[in-house]
Scaffold this motif. Structure first.
Motif: not given
Length: 378
Positions: A317-328
């Protein structure tokens, strides 16, 4: 008469570093088209036309061009919002006035430009720019009283300002109030500055019932507030942050005549790229890549932390401007949870993290930050 109500352009706003100038040009051109198509008699712009008090030349070019294009159709009245520089507005006001654009940067008395009679129209426009808590309630009042008390001081003094501006309005004219402020019960979007929402609210009872229409800016979601007179936020013309992904953006067409409440029609705006939030595992997110189109995307990944996750998302997704990780298995750290917050939000979070939450301290911090920013901008 027909009135176009718009606000919160926030020209100059970027999204996670991505420039949105072309989107602003397109949506403001669309707005000018609405004014022309509906043959409006007046346009009201309720503040925050810029995203910050020191706009770039490119942002200024976009705003001044849009205001001039609107004024070629009908007179325009603009008030400053909390993101605008009131001194800059007041300085350029004489030039814009020659083009049919009346700009009010700082609050004025009724006879000194606070109430405008638009030439050739049976209308009076009470113009009240954004008024900060710092400007109307002294810092010692904020610190020396409980939150309910200093909120009451702000409300009382704002009520008196509105009363003074609207006192001379009679049933022979269309009576309008144009302001940039927060009303209790209004639904916020995601792009408003937190300190300027929760510390600066008034009830709709501050607006007199004899007003034909109250045109508000500040909250980015288009909405009607409960009152005997029509009280509306026009909302922003673009989705500005990921808290606004479900908002339909637009402007408002107001039809008014002396002695009667106005009627309001919502006019959608289609220009600009939409914002989209998707969540799930990496596999689930990648499987949805085809539905993102040209949207700006926030991705919430439900995965255990490992190297290369964000790169894998952006490859799909080239237009992913923010990636947030919800790691358990690896909760976010305190510092990570404060990233992307405004200074006031971060300070409030800091107090909470250290069991020192105090609404008086938070309100004072917001007031002092306003003062420091105003000094830097001046």
């Amino acid at each position: 008469m027909k009135i176009l109500h718009t606000s919160d352009w926030h020209v100059g706003r970027r999204i996670r570093g991505r420039d949105r100038s072309d989107e602003h040009r397109d949506v403001l051109a669309e707005l000018v088209g609405l004014a022309e198509d509906h043959d409006v008699d007046l346009t009201l712009v309720a503040g925050d036309i810029f995203d910050n008090a020191s706009p770039t030349p490119a942002a200024e070019q976009i705003v001044w061009r849009a205001l001039l294009d609107l004024s070629a159709i009908a007179p325009v009245v603009v008030v400053a919002g909390n993101h605008d520089n009131p001194a800059r507005f007041d300085a350029i006001a004489p030039l814009l006035d020659r083009a049919g654009v009346s700009v009010v940067g700082s609050p004025r008395a009724p006879g000194a430009g606070g109430v405008l009679a638009v030439g050739g129209l049976d209308v009076k426009v009470a113009s009240l720019p954004f008024v900060s808590q710092r400007s109307i309630v002294k810092a010692e009042d904020i610190m020396g009283s409980d939150p309910d008390h200093h909120a009451g001081l702000y409300e009382d003094r704002m009520r008196r300002l509105v009363e003074r501006l609207t006192a001379g309005m009679g049933s022979e004219t269309v009576n309008l109030l144009l302001s940039h402020l927060t009303v209790y019960g209004g639904l916020a979007g995601g792009g408003e500055r937190t300190a300027h929402i929760f510390g600066y609210a008034v009830p709709t009872s501050v607006f007199p019932g004899h007003l034909s229409y109250v045109a508000l800016g500040h909250l980015h979601r288009q909405q009607k507030m409960p009152h005997s007179a029509p009280v509306w936020y026009s909302g922003s013309p673009l989705q500005l942050d990921f808290g606004e992904v479900s908002d339909q953006k637009g402007a408002l067409l107001v039809k008014a005549e002396p002695g009667r409440p106005a009627s309001v029609e919502e006019l959608p705006l289609r220009s600009g790229r939409r914002l989209l939030e998707i969540s799930g595992t990496l596999e689930q997110v990648v499987a949805r890549s085809d539905e993102t189109g040209d949207a700006y995307v926030k991705v919430v990944l439900r995965e255990s932390a490992r190297v290369g996750l964000a790169d894998a998302v952006r490859e799909a997704i080239p237009n992913a401007v923010e990636v947030v990780l919800e790691s358990p298995d690896q909760p976010r750290t305190t510092m990570e949870r404060r990233q992307g917050l405004s200074p006031v939000e971060a300070f409030t979070r800091y107090l909470a993290d250290n069991d020192a939450a105090d609404p008086r301290v938070e309100a004072l911090f917001a007031a002092l930050l306003d003062e420091a920013m105003s000094g830097a901008e001046g």
